[in-house]
Motif scaffolding. Structure first.
Motif, mmCIF file in Angstrom:
data_model
loop_
_atom_site.group_PDB
_atom_site.id
_atom_site.type_symbol
_atom_site.label_atom_id
_atom_site.label_comp_id
_atom_site.label_asym_id
_atom_site.label_seq_id
_atom_site.Cartn_x
_atom_site.Cartn_y
_atom_site.Cartn_z
ATOM 1 N N LYS A 727 0.832 -1.219 0.000
ATOM 2 C CA LYS A 727 0.000 0.000 0.000
ATOM 3 C C LYS A 727 0.857 1.255 0.000
ATOM 4 C CE LYS A 727 -4.135 -1.902 2.227
ATOM 5 N NZ LYS A 727 -5.046 -1.830 3.395
ATOM 6 N N GLU A 731 1.029 3.961 -3.119
ATOM 7 C CA GLU A 731 0.635 5.359 -2.887
ATOM 8 C C GLU A 731 1.752 6.331 -3.223
ATOM 9 O OE1 GLU A 731 -0.585 5.301 1.131
ATOM 10 O OE2 GLU A 731 -2.539 4.370 0.735
ATOM 11 N N PHE A 742 -7.222 -1.610 -3.410
ATOM 12 C CA PHE A 742 -6.696 -2.663 -2.560
ATOM 13 C C PHE A 742 -7.852 -3.589 -2.166
ATOM 14 C CE2 PHE A 742 -3.704 0.819 -1.897
ATOM 15 C CZ PHE A 742 -2.523 0.165 -2.222
#
Length: 1822
Positions: A727, A731, A742
Motif C-alpha cells: 500500500k 501510494e 486494494f
C-alpha cells in the motif's frame, strides 16, 4: 498520468495499417502539450508524422513491454486493446506454435490446419485434476474446469464452442467430449462413453459437408448433454440439433459438396448388400454433382462409410434399420435425378413412363409408382366447396420435388438423432450434466439469405448471454475482494434482438407474410422498411428495394429477401406426404406420421424431455389439415433457441472461441485481417473492453511484493506486513488513487498501470545497471592505470640499466683496443724473427737430407733383394702344401658319401617303421583308452553272458537228462505211436539245442577273434598315447584360455540382451498381473453391489467364503509326477534361468543325446513290431492246427501263472525272514526303552498278517493246480479212455494190480509234467534267442563304432600334424562330455530314487510313529490319572522343533488374529515379518502330518485374507508395506525350506532340519509371487498419490533459492499455487520428509533392501515425469531461474539418495530427462555452436520435447532475449536423424517391472517367540 508522461522518446505505439491492420512504431521525440503530430519511426526505419487529437482521445495505442508479449492470458496485458490482442495471438501462433490462448473466461482456439500431438491420453491425464491456471491454455483445461465445477458446486455446466465455418468448432467439441469420456468413464460395462464418441462420425456423415471454407463443415448446430451420476461417471447423453441446412440437399455452390453420407454411400455402392440401391458413382446424380468436385483430398469416403456403419452398430441400430436408412438416402439421390419434361403449353409437365430413377425411388421407399408420378406433376387445391387438381409448371414441379427431397432428408435426420438419443439414454437417475454446444458463428457473405439471418440471430442471443455472464463474473470478483464497484457500460444488444423477435419484428412480419396466400418477398421487404426504418439497428440499402441491413453486434450484414418466404414456409404438398405414409416399409411410414407434423424439424421437442427444463403447452396441439399451415421454420427456430438459452442460463457456461487464421487452409499462416474480423465477431474484444473498463490487472500481495520489491525502500522493507508495504509503495508511486484498489487478497489496477510499474521497474534496473557499470568501469580504469604505472616504472628501470651497461661496454672496448695494439706489435716482431730462423733451418735440413738419402738408397736396394728371395721360397712351399691338401679332400669326400648313403638307408628304414606313425597319429591316446574300456566292458559282458549261458546249458542238460529218464519210463508204459511221437519231439529239441550251441560257438569264436584284434590294436596304440599326453595338456590349456577369453566377451553381450528381454517379459507379465488384479477388484465390487441389491430385510445367510484359489486355479498340493530326461532338462533350464541356460552346453548335449536315444528306441520298436507281425502270422498258422494247441497254450499259461505265484511266495518268504531279522535287531537295540514291547508287538502283528497272506497264496496255488489237473483230465478222458482200458493188460507193471483210475491220473500227471517241461524249454529257448539277438546287436554296434573309428583314423592320417592334434583334442572333449552326461544322468536317476525312497521311508516312519503314538495313547488311557499327568509334563518338556499345531476349527480365528485384524503397530518391538514366520510354522506342521487339505486350506485362507486387508486399507502405506514385507518373507520361507538345493546353499544344518518333507508348494509360490506384485503396485500407487500433489509446487514453484525467480504478471486465470501460504504450497523439504517416512516404514517392517531400491526408483521416475510434463505444458515455468531451481532441487534429492545409501537404485538415471531439461533452460541459445551443444547434451529428451521447451522459453525481464525462430529451426534440422517417439509427454503411469530376489533368513524356526498380544494361545508348539 498525462500524455507527456506516457508518450516520451523510445515509447512504442500501434498505428493503423491497411495491410497488416496494425503496425508498430517508435517515438523519436517526446510529446509536448499542444503538439498536433507525433514523430514516429517504423520498423523499416522510415520516419512518419502521425496526426493526433488529444481532446478527442485520438492518440495511438501504447504497446506493451516485450516482457508481456506472448502471455497465456490476454487479460494479463497491461494495455488492453485490439492491436495488443492481435499481436499477442500472432506471436503465440507463429513463433511458439501455440493455438490456445485465454482471454479472461474465454479460450481462443486458432485452427492450425495441421495435426498436433497435443491430444493424446498422456495429455489428458496431465490436465486431469489440475486447476485451469496451472497449465498452458488447452481445450482439456476448459473441460477439466467444467468437470471440476460440476463436482464441486453440484451445478450443471456447459461449454459453448462457436466460430466461423472452418475454425475448428467440431474438432474442439469432439476433443472436449473425448476428455469427459476418458476422465468420467462409465462405472458399468455399458461403455456409454464409447457410444457418446461413436455419435460423432454419424452426425458428421449426415450433417457435415465440404464448403469453400472447410472440408468438414457442420451445417447444423447441436447441443450434447453428457449426463453424470452422483459419482460423476458418465451414464448417458442427449443431443439437440438446430437449423439443419436442408437447402444443401438440393443445391451446392461451386466447389462445394452435399452431405458426406451421399458420397460415402456412392463409394460403397459396389458392395453386394447395396446392389438393390441401384447406385453408381456420385458424378451420375444431380444432387451430388451440382458443386462440381465430388472428392476431398486426403479423404476416403468408403473408409468413412465403414466407420459410420460401425458407429451405427455400436449405438444399437439394427442391420435392417441401417439398410432402410441407406435406401431412403439412395431414394433422395434418385429423386433428384428424375427427368421432368415440360409440355407445349408451359403450364404442365410430365415424367417419362420408363424413368429408371423414379422407379428406383418408388421401389426403395415402397410406394406406388403411378401415384408418385402423378402427384409430382399435379397439386390439389381445396376450397370451401370443391377440390381441384391442378397441373404445375416445370419450375413448380422442380421446386416441389426439391422440397420433398429436403423434407425426406430432414425427417430422416430427425429420426437418426432420435435413435441416437435412445441409444445414449440411461435408465439411471441423472445427477448433473455437462452440455457441449457446437453452433455456427457469426456469418457474413456477399449474398446472405435466410440461413445466415437465423445464424446471426442465434449469435446475438449467445452474445447477450456472454456479456451478462462476463459482467456477472466481474461483479462477483469485486464483491469477493470487497472493492467498491460501479456499473460498467458494456454493449447491450437487446434492441437488436427485439428487432428480430419482438412483436411485429422481422420474424413476426415474415410469419404474417407467409400466411398471406399471395405474399411475396418484395411485399415483406416493404413492410420492413415501413415498420423499422426508424430503428437504430435497421437500415435500407440505397441501391436495392429487396434487401435490408441489420446492424449486429459484430458487423453490418445486408440480407437479400429473395427466398425468405419459401424457406420459412418449407412447403411440402400433402398428397406426396400421404403417398409416403402409405409405404409398405414401416420405417418410411413412421417418418411421416401425423405426430411428426407438430414436431420441429430439429427434433427438439423429443429432446426436451431429457433435459432439466421442460416446456410443455397447456393445451394439446390442434391437428392442421394442410401442411402449408404448419409452424414456420422461423417460429420453430426461435422456440428451440429460447429453450437453449434457458438451458444455458441454468448452467455455468464456459466459452471456446474458434478462430480461422486464413482462408487458404495453410498450416500456421496468420492473416491479420481475417483474425481481427473474427475477434470482433466472437466477442473476444468485447471481453477485453469490459475488462479494460474496470480493473483488468490483478496481483496478489505476495506476487506484487516479489515483483516490485526493487521499487521499495529499505525502511519500507523493515516492515513485516507485506500488505502495508504494498500500500505504501503504490501510494508513493502512483499519485492518482483511482488507478488502483486494494482488495482483500489482491491489488486491482487500471489498464496501463502495470505497464507503468514495469517501466518504473525497468528504469530502476537501468539505474542500478548504470551504477554497476559505472563502478565496474571505474574499477577497471583504476586497474588499468595501476598496470600502466607499473609498466612505466619497469620500462624506466630497464632503460637506465641499458644506458649504464652501454657506458661500461664502451670503457671495456677502449681497454680492449689498447691490449689488441700491444699484442699486434709484439706479433709482428715475432714473425720477422721466425722468418729468418726458418730460412736458416731449411738450408740446414736440405743439406743433411742429401746425405741421408744417399745412405737410404743403398739400404733399400739390399732390402728388395731379400724380399724377392722370401717370395720365391714361399711360393715353392705353398705349392707343395696345396698338392697334399687336395689329396686329403678327395679322400674325405669319398668317406662322407659313404656315410651319407648309410644314413639315407637308415632314414628310409625308419620312415617305414611304426615309430613314425606314432608321431603322426597325434591324439589317438584317448581313442585307445576308449577302445580299451569298451573291450574291457565287452569282456565283462561276455564273461557274464558265457556264465549265464553255461548255467543255462547245465540246467538244460540236467533237464534233458531228467526228460530222458522220464521218457524211458514213459516209453515202457506207453504205446509205440506215443513213444515215437515223444522221441520225435525230444529229437527236435536236441536238434534245436545243438543248433543253438553251434550258433553260440560261432558267436564265441567271432567274439574271441574280435577281442584279439582289439587287444592287438590297443597294444599298438598305447605307445602312441603316451607320447601325446604332454602335447594334449598343452593344447588343452591354450584352448581353455582362448575359450575363456572369447566366452567372456560373448557372454557379456548375450547377458545384456538376455537381461533386456527378461526385463521386457517381466514387465509384460507384471502388467498382466496388474490387469488381473484390477479385473478381480472390479469383479468383487460388482459382486458386492449385486449382494447389496439382492439384500432383503430379515436374516440372510451369507455365502461361504470359498477360496478363489479353489475356484480359479485348483493348485495341487503335492507333485508326484515322474518326468523324463528331456523334461528334466527343460525344468533345469527353467530353474537356472535363461541366461545360465543359454551358456550351459551340457543341457543342449543332453537334449541331443535324448533325441538320439528316442530315434534308437523308435528303430527298436519298429523291429519289435515286425517281429510281432511275424509272430502273429505264426500264431494264425498254429491256430489252424486245431483245438489241442489252444488247450496246450491254456495249460502253459496256467503253469506260468502257477510259477508266478510260487515266485511271489518265495519273495514273501524272503520279506518275512528280513522282517524277522529286523525285529530281532530292533529288539536288541531297544531293550532299555519303554516302547520296545509295543513296537515288537506291532511287528509281530505284521508278521502274522504276512503269514496269513502266505497261506492264502498257497491255497491259491493248490486250487490252481487242481483246476489244471481237472481240465487236463476232462480233455484227455474222452480220447484215451477206451484204448487205455483195452491195453491195460499189456502194461509192464500190470502185475501190481494198479487201479484204472489211478493209472489214468498218473498218466495225466506225466503228460502234464511233459507239457510243463516243454513250455519251460520253449521259454528258455526264446530267452536264449533273445539273448543271442541282443549280443548280435551289440556286436553290430561295436562293428559300427570300429568302422567309424577306422574312418576317423584314416582321415586323421590324411591331415596335417596340427590338424591331427586339434581333431584328437576335439574327439577327446566330445568323449569326455558324453561320459560326463552319462554320469550326470546316472547321478540324477540315483538322486531321484534316493529322494523317492527317503520320502517313502519318512512316510512309513511317520505311520509307524503314529501307530506307536496311538498304542501309547491307548495304553495311557488304561493307566491312572497321575500317570497321565506325568506323561503330559514330559511332552511339554520336549524341545521346540519350529512347528505350530492348530485344530481345523481354529483356522478362521488364526487368519483373523494374524491377518485380518492385525495392526502393524502391535508388532513394533518384535521380529520383522513375524506373521510370515508363524504361517510357515503352521504350514510345516501340516506338512509334517502329511495333511494336504490343511495346507491347501491355510494357504488359500491366508491369501484371501491378505487381499481383503489390502482392499480395506487401499490408501494406507504402512499397512501395504507391512503385508508386502510379510508376503515376500513368506515366499522366501517357502523357497528356503522347500528342499531344493538351489535355495538351501546358505542354510545352516539346523535350518535344513526345518525343510518341508512331503509337499511341493511350487505353484503356491507362484501365486504368492503374483500377490506380491499386486501389493507392490498398490504400494507404488499409494506413494504416488501422496507425493504427486507436492511435486509441481516443490520442484517448479517453490523458491528453494530465495529471490532467484521473478514473478511475471498473470491475468484472469490465477495459478492455484500462486498463494505461497496457501494449502497447496509445498517445498522440497516436504517431499524429502515424505520419502523419509516411506523409507523408515519399509526398513522398520523388514522389507527387502532390493525392493526398497526399486520403490524409490519408481518414485523418482514419477517425480521426473510429473515435473517434466508440467514443464512442457507451462510457459511461465520455462525460464532460466526455473532451470537453476531445478538443478538445485535435483542435487538435494541426489544428496538424500546418497545419505540413505540408495544411489545404486538407478533413481538418478530416471531423472536424466529432467536434468537435461534444466540444463537446456540455462544454456545459451543463439549461435549454431549453441545448437550443436544442445543437440549433443540433450540425448534423453526427444526432439519434440526440446523444441517445445525452446518454444516455451520465456524471459523473466527485458534484459533477456527470446529464443529466435531461426534457432529453433536449426535445432530441428540437426535432430532430424533421430528416431524419437511421437509422444510429447512422459508416461507418468509407467511402472518398472519389479523383481523379487531370493533373500533367505538367518533365523531358525525354533528361535521365534510368539507375543501374547497376537492372542494365538490356541497354537501348540511342536
Amino acid at each position: 498520468m498525462s500524455y507527456s508522461e506516457l508518450y516520451t522518446r523510445y515509447t512504442r505505439v500501434w498505428i493503423p495499417d491497411p495491410d497488416e491492420v496494425w503496425r508498430s512504431a517508435e517515438l523519436t521525440k517526446d510529446y509536448k502539450e499542444g503538439d498536433k503530430t507525433l514523430q514516429l519511426r517504423l520498423e523499416d526505419d522510415t520516419i512518419l508524422e502521425y496526426p493526433i487529437n488529444v481532446q478527442n482521445n485520438q492518440v495511438p495505442f501504447l504497446r506493451n513491454p516485450d516482457i508481456l508479449v506472448g502471455e497465456n492470458d490476454l487479460t494479463a496485458l497491461s494495455h488492453l486493446h485490439e492491436p495488443a490482442v492481435l499481436h499477442n495471438l500472432k506471436v503465440r501462433f507463429l513463433e511458439s506454435n501455440h493455438i490456445y490462448t485465454y482471454c479472461g473466461i474465454v479460450l481462443v482456439a486458432i485452427n492450425p490446419y495441421e495435426q498436433l500431438p497435443i491430444y493424446g491420453q498422456d495429455v489428458i491425464y496431465a490436465y486431469s485434476g489440475q486447476n485451469m491456471g496451472d497449465m498452458d491454455p488447452h481445450i482439456f483445461a476448459v473441460a477439466e474446469e467444467a468437470y471440476k465445477q460440476m463436482a464441486r458446486d453440484e451445478k450443471n455446466q456447459s461449454i459453448i464452442v462457436s466460430g466461423e465455418s472452418g475454425a475448428g468448432k467440431t474438432v474442439s467439441a469432439k476433443y472436449a467430449m473425448r476428455y469427459f469420456a476418458t476422465v468420467g468413464g462409465s462405472a458399468s460395462d455399458t461403455n456409454i462413453e464409447d457410444k457418446v464418441l461413436a455419435s460423432s462420425p454419424i452426425m458428421e456423415a449426415i450433417g457435415n459437408a465440404k464448403t469453400t471454407r472447410n472440408d468438414n463443415s457442420s451445417r447444423f448446430g447441436k447441443f450434447i448433454e453428457i449426463g453424470f451420476d452422483k459419482k460423476y461417471h458418465i451414464i448417458g447423453a442427449n443431443m439437440r440439433t438446430y437449423l439443419l441446412e436442408k437447402s444443401r440437399v438440393v443445391f451446392q455452390a461451386e466447389d462445394e459438396r452435399n452431405y458426406h453420407i451421399f458420397y460415402q454411400l456412392c463409394a460403397a455402392a459396389s458392395l453386394p448388400e447395396f446392389k438393390e440401391l441401384a447406385l453408381t458413382c456420385a458424378e451420375d446424380f444431380y444432387y451430388t454433382s451440382h458443386g462440381g468436385n465430388t472428392t476431398i483430398e486426403g479423404v476416403d469416403d468408403a473408409e468413412d462409410f465403414e466407420k459410420t456403419r460401425q458407429a451405427l452398430t455400436l449405438l444399437g441400430v439394427r442391420e435392417s434399420h441401417q439398410l432402410s436408412i441407406f435406401k431412403i438416402i439412395a431414394s433422395i439421390l434418385h429423386l433428384g435425378s428424375v427427368e421432368i419434361q415440360s409440355e407445349r403449353d408451359g403450364d404442365s409437365c410430365s415424367i417419362p413412363p420408363k424413368d429408371e430413377h423414379l422407379s428406383n425411388f418408388c421401389h426403395l421407399l415402397g410406394v406406388e409408382h403411378s401415384q408418385m408420378e402423378h402427384w409430382l406433376c399435379h397439386r390439389k387445391l381445396v376450397t370451401t366447396s370443391e377440390t381441384y387438381v391442378k397441373t404445375m409448371s416445370l419450375q413448380q414441379v422442380v421446386n416441389a420435388r426439391n422440397a420433398l427431397a429436403k423434407h425426406i432428408y430432414a425427417q430422416l435426420f430427425s429420426w437418426i438423432v432420435e435413435h441416437i438419443n435412445k441409444a445414449l439414454h440411461s435408465s439411471l437417475k441423472q445427477h448433473s450434466f455437462i452440455g457441449v454446444l457446437d453452433i455456427y458463428g457469426f456469418e457474413t457473405f456477399e449474398i446472405n439469405s435466410f440461413e445466415q439471418f437465423c445464424i446471426n440471430y442465434a449469435n446475438e442471443k449467445l452474445q447477450q448471454q456472454f456479456n451478462s455472464h462476463v459482467f456477472k463474473l466481474e461483479q462477483e470478483e469485486y464483491m469477493k475482494e470487497q472493492i467498491p464497484w460501479t456499473l460498467i457500460d458494456f454493449y447491450d444488444n437487446q434492441p437488436c434482438i427485439d428487432l428480430i423477435e419482438a412483436k411485429l419484428g422481422i420474424l413476426d412480419l415474415l410469419d404474417e407474410e407467409c400466411k398471406i396466400p399471395k405474399g411475396t418477398d418484395q411485399n415483406w421487404a416493404q413492410k420492413l422498411y415501413e415498420r423499422h426504418s426508424n430503428s437504430q439497428h435497421f437500415q435500407k440499402p440505397r441501391m436495392s428495394n429487396t434487401a435490408f441491413i441489420v446492424i449486429h453486434f459484430a458487423d453490418k450484414v445486408e440480407y437479400l429477401s429473395d427466398g425468405f418466404l419459401e424457406k420459412n414456409r418449407d412447403t411440402v404438398y400433402e398428397e406426396q406426404i400421404n403417398i409416403l405414409k402409405a409405404s409398405k416399409f414401416p420405417l418410411v411410414a413412421d417418418l411421416f406420421q401425423d405426430d411428426k407434423d407438430s414436431v420441429p424439424a430439429t427434433s427438439t421437442a423429443k429432446n426436451r424431455s431429457s433435459s432439466k427444463i421442460n416446456v410443455r403447452s397447456s393445451r394439446p396441439p390442434m391437428k392442421v389439415s394442410n401442411k402449408e399451415h404448419k409452424k414456420s421454420v422461423g417460429f420453430q427456430f426461435r422456440t428451440s433457441l429460447n429453450l437453449l438459452m434457458e438451458t444455458l442460463n441454468a448452467t455455468t457456461p464456459h466459452y471456446v472461441r474458434c478462430i480461422k487464421p486464413n482462408d487458404e487452409k495453410l498450416p500456421f499462416h496468420f492473416d491479420p485481417k481475417r483474425a481481427v474480423q473474427q475477434l470482433r465477431a466472437c466477442g473476444v474484444l468485447e471481453t477485453i473492453r469490459i475488462s479494460a473498463a474496470g480493473y483488468p490487472s490483478r496481483w496478489t500481495y505476495h506476487d506484487f511484493f516479489n515483483r516490485y520489491r526493487v521499487l521499495m525502500k529499505k525502511r519500507e522493507l523493515a516492515n513485516t506486513d507485506k500488505k502495508s508495504i504494498c500500500k505504501s509503495v503504490l501510494e508513493s508511486l502512483i499519485k492518482n488513487p483511482d488507478k488502483f484498489q486494494f482488495g482483500r487478497t489482491k491489488i486491482f489496477f487500471r489498464a496501463g498501470q502495470v505497464a507503468y510499474l514495469e517501466k518504473l521497474r525497468a528504469d530502476k534496473f537501468r539505474e542500478a545497471t548504470v551504477m554497476i557499470q559505472k563502478t565496474v568501469r571505474g574499477w577497471l580504469q583504476k586497474v588499468k592505470y595501476r598496470r600502466l604505472k607499473a609498466a612505466t616504472l619497469t620500462l624506466q628501470r630497464f632503460y637506465r640499466g641499458h644506458l649504464a651497461r652501454r657506458l661500461a661496454e664502451h670503457l671495456r672496448r677502449t681497454r680492449a683496443a689498447i691490449v689488441f695494439q700491444k699484442y699486434y706489435r709484439m706479433q709482428r716482431a715475432r714473425l720477422a724473427y721466425q722468418r729468418v730462423r726458418r730460412a736458416v733451418v731449411i738450408i740446414q735440413s736440405f743439406t743433411r737430407a742429401m746425405f741421408v738419402r744417399r745412405n737410404y738408397c743403398q739400404i733399400l736396394k739390399e732390402h728388395k733383394a731379400t724380399i724377392i728371395q722370401k717370395y720365391a721360397r714361399g711360393w715353392m712351399a705353398r705349392r707343395h702344401f696345396q698338392q697334399q691338401r687336395d689329396a686329403a679332400i678327395v679322400i674325405q669326400c669319398a668317406f662322407r658319401r659313404l656315410k651319407a648313403k648309410q644314413e639315407l638307408k637308415a632314414l628310409k628304414i625308419e620312415a617305414r617303421s611304426a615309430e613314425h606313425l606314432k608321431r603322426l597319429n597325434v591324439g589317438m591316446e584317448n581313442k585307445v583308452v576308449q577302445l580299451q574300456r569298451k573291450i574291457d566292458d565287452q569282456n565283462k559282458e561276455f564273461k557274464t553272458l558265457s556264465e549265464q549261458l553255461s548255467a543255462v546249458t547245465s540246467t538244460h542238460a540236467m533237464e534233458v537228462e531228467k526228460l530222458k529218464k522220464e521218457l524211458a519210463h514213459y516209453q515202457q508204459n506207453q504205446e509205440a505211436d506215443t513213444s515215437l511221437q515223444l522221441q520225435e519231439e525230444v529229437q527236435s529239441l536236441r536238434t534245436e539245442l545243438q543248433r543253438a550251441q553251434s550258433e553260440r560257438r560261432v558267436l564265441e569264436d567271432a567274439h574271441s577273434r574280435e577281442n584279439g584284434e582289439l587287444r592287438k590294436r590297443v597294444a599298438d596304440l598305447e605307445h602312441e598315447n603316451a607320447l601325446l599326453k604332454d602335447e594334449k595338456e598343452y593344447l588343452n590349456n591354450q584352448i581353455l584360455h582362448q575359450s575363456k577369453a572369447e566366452s567372456s566377451q560373448s557372454s557379456v553381450e548375450e547377458n545384456l540382451l538376455m537381461k533386456k528381454e527378461l526385463e521386457e517379459e517381466r514387465s509384460r507379465y507384471q502388467n498382466l498381473v496388474k490387469e488381473y488384479s484390477l479385473l478381480e477388484q472390479r469383479y468383487e465390487n460388482l459382486r458386492d453391489e449385486v449382494t447389496m441389491l439382492k439384500q432383503t430385510p430379515g436374516h440372510r445367510k451369507n455365502p461361504s467364503n470359498q477360496s478363489s484359489l479353489e475356484s480359479d486355479s485348483n493348485y495341487p498340493s503335492i507333485s508326484t509326477s515322474e518326468i523324463g530326461d528331456t523334461e528334466d532338462a527343460l525344468q533345469q533350464v527353467e530353474e537356472i534361468g535363461v541366461e545360465k541356460a543359454a551358456m550351459d552346453m551340457t543341457v543342449f548335449l543332453k537334449l541331443q543325446k535324448r533325441v538320439r536315444e528316442l530315434e534308437q528306441e523308435r528303430k527298436k520298436l519298429q523291429v519289435q513290431l515286425e517281429k510281432e507281425q511275424q509272430d502273429s502270422k505264426k500264431v494264425q498258422v498254429e491256430q489252424q492246427n486245431g483245438i489241442d494247441v489252444d488247450q496246450d497254450a491254456d495249460l502253459a499259461y496256467n503253469s506260468l501263472k502257477r510259477q508266478e505265484l510260487e515266485s511271489e511266495n518265495k519273495k514273501l518268504k524272503n520279506d518275512l525272514n528280513e522282517l524277522r531279522k529286523a525285529v530281532a535287531d530292533q529288539a536288541m537295540q531297544d531293550n532299555s526303552t519303554h516302547s520296545s514291547p509295543d513296537s515288537y508287538s506291532l511287528l509281530l502283528n505284521q508278521l502274522k498278517l504276512a503269514n496269513e497272506e502266505l497261506e492264502v497264496r498257497k491255497e491259491e496255488v493248490l486250487i490252481l493246480r487242481t483246476q489244471i489237473m481237472n481240465t487236463d483230465q476232462r480233455r484227455l478222458s474222452g480220447k484215451y479212455m477206451e484204448p487205455n482200458i483195452n491195453a491195460r493188460t499189456s502194461w509192464p507193471n500190470s502185475e501190481k494190480h494198479v487201479d484204472q483210475e489211478d493209472a489214468i491220473e498218473a498218466y495225466h500227471g506225466v503228460c502234464q509234467t511233459n507239457r510243463l517241461l516243454e513250455a519251460q524249454l520253449q521259454a528258455q529257448s526264446l530267452e536264449h534267442e533273445e539273448e543271442v539277438e541282443r549280443l548280435k546287436a551289440q556286436v553290430e554296434t561295436l562293428k559300427e563304432e570300429m568302422d567309424k573309428q577306422q574312418q576317423t583314423f584314416c582321415q586323421t592320417l590324411l591331415l596335417s600334424p596340427e590338424a591331427q592334434v586339434e581333431f584328437g583334442v576335439q574327439q577327446e572333449i566330445s568323449r569326455l562330455t558324453n561320459e560326463n552326461l552319462d554320469f550326470k544322468e546316472l547321478v540324477e536317476k540315483l538322486e531321484k530314487n534316493e529322494r523317492k525312497l527317503k520320502k517313502q521311508l519318512k512316510i512309513y516312519m511317520k505311520k509307524a510313529q503314529e501307530l506307536e503314538a496311538a498304542q501309547a495313547l491307548a495304553q495311557s488311557d488304561r493307566r491312572h490319572h497321575e500317570l497321565t499327568r506325568q506323561v503330559t509334563v514330559q511332552r511339554k518338556e520336549k524341545d521346540f522343533q519350529g512347528m505350530l499345531e492348530y485344530h481345523k476349527e481354529d483356522e478362521a480365528l488364526l487368519i483373523r488374529n494374524l491377518v485380518t485384524d492385525l495392526k502393524p503397530q502391535m508388532l513394533s518391538g518384535t521380529v520383522p515379518c513375524l506373521p510370515a514366520y508363524i504361517l510357515y510354522m503352521c504350514i510345516r506342521h501340516a506338512d509334517y502330518t502329511n495333511d494336504d487339505l490343511k495346507v491347501h486350506s491355510l494357504l488359500s485362507s491366508t491369501i484371501n485374507g491378505i487381499k481383503k486387508v489390502l482392499k480395506k486399507h487401499n490408501d494406507d502405506f504402512e499397512m501395504t508395506s507391512f503385508w508386502l514385507s510379510n508376503t515376500c518373507r513368506f515366499l522366501h520361507c517357502l523357497k528356503q525350506y522347500s528342499g531344493d538345493e538351489g535355495f538351501m546353499k546358505q542354510n545352516t544344518p539346523k535350518q535344513n532340519e526345518h525343510c518341508l518333507k512331503n509337499f511341493d508348494l511350487t505353484e503356491y509360490r507362484q501365486v504368492l509371487s503374483d500377490l506380491s506384485i499386486q501389493i507392490y503396485q498398490q504400494l507404488i500407487k499409494i506413494a504416488e498419490g501422496l507425493l504427486q500433489p507436492m511435486i509441481v509446487s516443490a520442484m517448479l514453484e517453490n523458491e528453494s533459492i530465495q529471490a532467484l525467480s521473478g514473478v511475471r504478471p498473470t491475468g484472469y486465470r490465477k495459478r492455484s499455487s500462486s498463494m505461497v501460504d496457501g494449502e497447496n504450497s509445498y517445498c522440497l523439504e516436504a517431499i524429502i520428509r515424505q520419502m523419509n517416512s516411506f523409507h523408515t516404514v519399509m526398513c522398520d517392517q523388514g522389507l527387502d533392501p532390493e525392493i526398497i531400491l526399486q520403490v524409490f526408483k519408481q518414485l523418482f521416475y514419477m517425480i521426473n515425469a510429473v515435473t517434466l510434463n508440467n514443464l512442457l505444458l507451462r510457459k511461465d515455468a520455462c525460464s532460466w531461474s526455473t532451470g537453476m531451481q531445478l538443478r538445485y532441487n535435483i542435487s538435494q534429492l541426489e544428496e538424500w539418495l546418497r545419505g540413505k545409501n540408495l544411489h545404486q537404485s538407478g533413481a538418478v538415471q530416471t531423472m536424466e530427462p529432467l536434468i537435461q531439461a534444466a540444463q537446456l533452460l540455462q544454456l545459451k541459445k543463439k549461435t549454431p555452436e549453441d545448437a550443436e551443444a544442445i543437440c549433443s547434451l540433450c540425448t534423453a529428451l526427444s526432439t519434440q520435447q526440446i523444441v517445445k521447451i525452446l518454444n516455451l522459453y520465456t524471459p523473466l525481464n527485458e534484459f533477456e532475449e527470446r529464443v529466435t525462430v531461426s534457432f529453433i529451426r536449426t535445432i530441428q534440422a540437426q535432430l532430424q536423424e533421430r528416431n524419437d517417439p511421437q509422444q510429447l509427454l512422459l508416461d507418468s503411469k509407467h511402472v518398472f517391472p519389479v523383481l523379487f530376489p531370493f533373500n533367505p533368513s538367518a533365523l531358525t524356526m525354533d528361535s521365534i517367540h510368539i507375543p501374547a498380544c497376537l492372542s494365538l494361545e490356541f497354537l501348540n508348539e511342536v
